[in-house]
Design a protein around this motif. Structure first.
Motif: not given
Ligand SMILES: CC[C@H](C)[C@H](NC(=O)[C@H](C)NC(=O)[C@@H](CCSC)NC[C@@H](N)Cc1ccccc1)C(=O)O
Length: 331
Positions: A34, A78-79, A82, A84, A117, A126, A195, A220, A223, A301, A303
């Motif tokens: 992905d 990584i978090t 959503d 995950s 996942f 990913l 980002y 993104d 997403t 969120i 953002v």
């Molecule tokens: C809760 C975590 C926050 C959002 C933050 N993490 C992020 O911003 C991470 C890098 N990016 C993401 O969580 C989001 C952007 C959030 S905007 C803050 N993009 C990637 C996400 N769609 C990837 C994905 C694909 C398929 C299934 C699930 C997830 C952190 O680590 O602080």
């Protein structure tokens, strides 16, 4: 050099996510990843992932590759927005996307993945296309595939041509004029904290008047939906018969038979209209006559996110020059 590879929807009925074939190691092991401009880790299901957490995914086995090297003492975790998450160790190995090769790409091997996942069997990992500053590898953060490939590319760009319920394309190193119409509108990108953050020039609901208030958010590809300020989202669903903000389903839902207005967003002087059909994401559960909206509130969120629902309506250039910019064109 250049590269070009398909972005295939993982479900023929709803555009939940798109996967792209990549090869890792010698002899090449093919996985479907992905491609995610909202993060910067390249991680894969692997021989280090507990079998209880694997459900049909392809895995990368570094021990079967003659060119794999353990990045000793390096780990990652990584978090995602959503909720995950995944974590593990790190190898380097040969890596290709659509004919574009990087000799020693950091491949983050999952030793633990969260349940969403595991249950998404079409996604083998990913490939982060955000800025490398977001990479989570410790003690030394690693470069994304795009950053590693950049020096080999004719032009330091990649483009996303995502499509509705059909395969689109990611191109690296060139801009394919056949993929868009009119001119590309370039806007500034703020690469901090990592980002592709840009500012949209406003929005309109259906045939309503265009509201020129700036909306700063991220492009993104990883997403599925569009997440915007509550005021915009309530203005949209006021035009949808039977729409309610469901605590149970965690967002705006409506009868799948409802008539939806299109949604227009501005980039500079150009306007992009997301067709009404893209604005109904999927039934809340299989077979339900209640549908979940493709536009939801970003208030939880912090953002604003222009996810696949919006990106499918445009041809998008991720320009990794200095300074970086985002290019948007109709198609
Ligand atoms: C809760 C975590 C926050 C959002 C933050 N993490 C992020 O911003 C991470 C890098 N990016 C993401 O969580 C989001 C952007 C959030 S905007 C803050 N993009 C990637 C996400 N769609 C990837 C994905 C694909 C398929 C299934 C699930 C997830 C952190 O680590 O602080």
């Amino acid at each position: 050099d250049t590269g070009s590879a398909a972005a295939v929807p993982i479900d023929p009925r709803f555009d939940i996510a798109y996967v792209t074939p990549v090869t890792i190691g010698t002899p090449p092991q093919t996985l479907q990843l992905d491609f995610d401009t909202g993060s910067s880790d390249l991680w894969v299901f692997s021989s280090h992932t507990p079998t209880s957490q694997i459900r049909g995914q392809e895995i990368y086995t570094p021990d079967k590759s003659t060119t794999s090297k353990l990045l000793d003492g390096h780990t990652w975790s990584i978090t995602y927005g959503d909720g995950s998450a995944s974590r593990g160790n790190v190898y380097t190995d040969n890596f290709t996307v659509g004919g574009l090769a990087v000799a020693s790409q950091a491949i983050q091997c999952a030793q633990q993945v969260s349940s969403s996942f595991t249950t998404e069997e079409s996604i083998d990992g990913l490939l982060g296309l955000g800025f490398s500053t977001l990479n989570t590898v410790n003690p030394a953060s690693q470069l994304t595939f795009f950053d590693n490939a950049k020096s080999k590319l004719g032009s330091p760009v990649f483009t996303a041509d995502l499509k509705n319920k059909q395969a689109g394309t990611y191109d690296f190193g060139f801009i394919d004029k056949a993929k868009y119409t009119g001119e590309i509108t370039y806007v500034p990108v703020n690469p901090d904290p990592g980002y592709w953050t840009f500012t949209s020039s406003g929005y309109a609901v259906g045939s309503g008047n265009f509201s020129g208030s700036p909306i700063t958010g991220i492009a993104d590809t990883g997403t599925s939906l569009v997440y915007l300020p509550t005021a915009i989202v309530t203005a949209y669903y006021r035009q949808v018969q039977g729409a309610t903000n469901s605590r149970n389903y965690g967002g705006y839902v409506f009868p799948c038979s409802a008539t939806l207005p299109p949604f227009t967003f501005g980039v500079g002087e150009t306007k992009f209209t997301i067709p009404a059909s893209y604005m109904s994401y999927a039934p809340v559960t299989d077979g339900s006559s209640t549908c979940f909206g493709g536009l939801q509130s970003s208030s939880g969120i912090g953002v604003n996110i222009w996810g696949d629902v919006a990106l499918k309506a445009a041809f998008v250039v991720f320009n990794g020059a200095n300074p970086p910019t985002l290019g948007w064109a109709t198609k």
